[in-house]
Enzyme design. Structure first.
Site, short mmCIF file in Angstrom:
data_model
loop_
_atom_site.label_atom_id
_atom_site.label_comp_id
_atom_site.label_asym_id
_atom_site.label_seq_id
_atom_site.Cartn_x
_atom_site.Cartn_y
_atom_site.Cartn_z
N GLU A 137 -4.40 41.46 102.56
CA GLU A 137 -3.85 40.39 103.39
C GLU A 137 -3.59 39.12 102.57
OE1 GLU A 137 -2.70 41.21 106.13
OE2 GLU A 137 -3.76 43.11 106.38
N HIS A 148 -0.19 39.27 101.18
CA HIS A 148 0.78 38.78 102.16
C HIS A 148 0.78 37.25 102.17
CE1 HIS A 148 2.07 42.48 104.02
NE2 HIS A 148 0.85 42.83 104.38
N GLU A 162 5.24 43.97 102.28
CA GLU A 162 4.19 44.95 101.97
C GLU A 162 4.06 45.16 100.46
OE1 GLU A 162 1.96 45.92 103.91
OE2 GLU A 162 2.85 45.34 105.83
#
Length: 501
Positions: A268, A271, A297
């Site tokens: 995460e 991201h 991604e």
């Protein structure tokens, strides 16, 4: 404000307002996942639906369409970024026109309710509880897909994928996935045979959640994530949301296996680094947003897999655990941790799967999604269809639906057409790392010191800072040197990593 770009600048201001409302909606959704009291759920569903309806009305308003047309007359006065922004605004406007306010409201209500039910149903492995709500999401998603397909003269499932990856098609993705379906089983068999006699020390001591979070925050800082512009919390399913300087990350922890929570954080945070390094000057405009979910991604997976599971980074992690957190047993040695994070074996849970078997989890979902949209497969059919494909692709069958068709939040949240982005992202990540190492040969050795600087430099310069300025093909060429997603580079990466030594 220049008279020659007056309408374009008015258009930018309108998009700024829409972006702000979308950011608020994202925070309201994050709050519902993290903090919302149980009795407040029904009202929050209504609030989110109302906000989505307002955003949709602004996005389809005739005034916005008139501004787009007027701004088009000023195109000769616009710079490269503004021209790309105008084209993206027009494209988004055309897509929004396909969905009526009533349909948008129904969709938002359906996914809000279904996602809430999913959390309870998954916890209790009670798929029947979820079925009627999931069928409602499926039916509305089909309606949206059909409306867009009719307008754009494209395949309905392609239109759902287009939401997350512009101009993608199931046919192109299937060509990539066919290579993986053919080659991965043979590769997995070789890897598992090689690893069969490896001696691995299991992680036996529990690590409390506060300690795991401290480890994760330390790694996030080393990765370059700015905690002054973000935060880390716990959720049922790890996710990243928010805007450039307010990035909300979540993970879930397992006291018996800290690797699960830590690599959820690394994923995460990848991201989050994309979000934090998008072009600031256009942060409220479509051209300043990320370029599709496959690229997004790729940013999480280059951190989680390419960097995070490298021997060099694991050497840094082992030293950190030993020196800063008192984890000194042989189980936490670099050698043992590397064996743990590179262990390849078929498993039930996608988010915990190794990088070699992971694409098969995605291909399974990609094929089921097409059946849902094209063949009108109903929710009640999912467990049997899921288990059949799990047996076919991975040779295992889950004991319950919690480990099977109910494990992911995506379908309950209406994210049909999303899953292919994960594997396309993994392939792009391997292509990115190959290109980054050609420019900065010391990247891997720097990871042994917890140094992500050159990797971030490459990603910022060749991808993150570019936002949506370029088309997908052009951006891929800029970032990797290739115009198409190349599964053979991914397969070569796996072969070198798992079979070379």
């Amino acid at each position: 404000m220049s008279d020659r770009t007056n309408n374009y600048l008015k258009l930018e201001n309108r998009l700024k307002q829409i972006t702000h409302l979308k950011n608020i909606a994202s925070l309201a959704h994050w709050d519902a996942e993290i903090n919302l009291p149980t009795a407040s759920t029904a009202n929050r569903h209504q609030e989110l639906a109302t906000l989505a309806e307002i955003i949709h009305q602004m996005s389809v308003a005739k005034e916005l369409g008139d501004l787009i047309e007027a701004a088009t007359q000023e195109v000769s006065e616009l710079n490269e970024w503004q021209k790309a922004n105008l084209a993206l605004i027009r494209r988004t406007y055309e897509h929004a026109q396909c969905i009526s306010p009533k349909l948008q409201h129904s969709y938002t209500m359906a996914i809000s309710e279904c996602e809430y039910i999913w959390r309870d149903a998954r916890k209790n492995s009670n798929f029947k509880q979820l079925v009627p709500h999931l069928n409602q999401v499926f039916e509305i998603s089909r309606t949206i897909a059909d409306c867009k397909a009719k307008h754009f003269q494209k395949d309905p499932y392609d239109m759902l994928m287009d939401t997350y990856e512009a101009d993608s098609s199931a046919k192109e993705i299937q060509e990539v996935f066919d290579v993986l379906k053919r080659e991965l089983p043979k590769l997995i068999e070789k890897i598992t045979a090689k690893q069969q006699n490896e001696k691995i020390i299991p992680l036996s001591e529990k690590i409390d959640i506060n300690t795991q979070k401290a480890i994760g925050l330390h790694i996030m800082e080393r990765m370059g994530f700015d905690m002054d512009k973000g935060r880390l919390d716990i959720s049922a399913h790890p996710f990243c949301s928010g805007s450039n300087d307010d990035v909300r990350l979540t993970t879930r922890y397992n006291e018996n296996n800290f690797i699960t929570g830590l690599f959820g954080i690394i994923h995460e945070a990848g991201h989050g680094l994309y979000q934090q390094n998008l072009p600031e000057a256009y942060r409220n405009q479509p051209v300043g947003h990320y370029k599709g979910m496959a690229f997004h991604e790729s940013q999480s997976l280059i951190m989680e897999c390419q960097a995070g599971t490298s021997l060099e980074f694991i050497q840094y992690l082992a030293k950190l655990l030993h020196d800063n957190f008192g984890l000194k047993s042989p189980a936490y040695s670099a050698e043992n941790l590397y064996k743990l994070v590179t262990r390849v074996q078929p498993s039930f849970i996608r988010v915990d799967a190794d990088e070699a078997t992971y694409p098969l989890h995605v291909i399974l979902r990609f094929e089921i999604e097409q059946a849902i949209i094209k063949d009108r497969v109903q929710a009640e059919d999912l467990p049997n269809l899921w288990n059949t494909k799990m047996q076919e692709y991975l040779g295992i069958v889950p004991a319950n639906d919690r480990e099977g068709c109910m494990q992911d939040v995506h379908w309950s949240a209406g994210l049909l057409g999303y899953f292919s982005c994960y594997t396309n992202g993994a392939i792009i990540a391997s292509m990115l790392m190959k290109a980054a190492q050609e420019k900065y040969p010391a990247i891997k050795s720097q990871l042994s010191e917890g140094n992500f600087q050159n990797l971030n430099n490459y990603l910022n310069q060749h991808l993150r800072n570019l936002g949506s300025l370029k088309g997908s093909t052009e951006l891929l060429k800029t970032a990797t040197g290739f115009e198409k997603i190349n599964p053979n580079i991914f397969l070569e990466y796996l072969t070198n990593k798992y079979l070379a030594s």
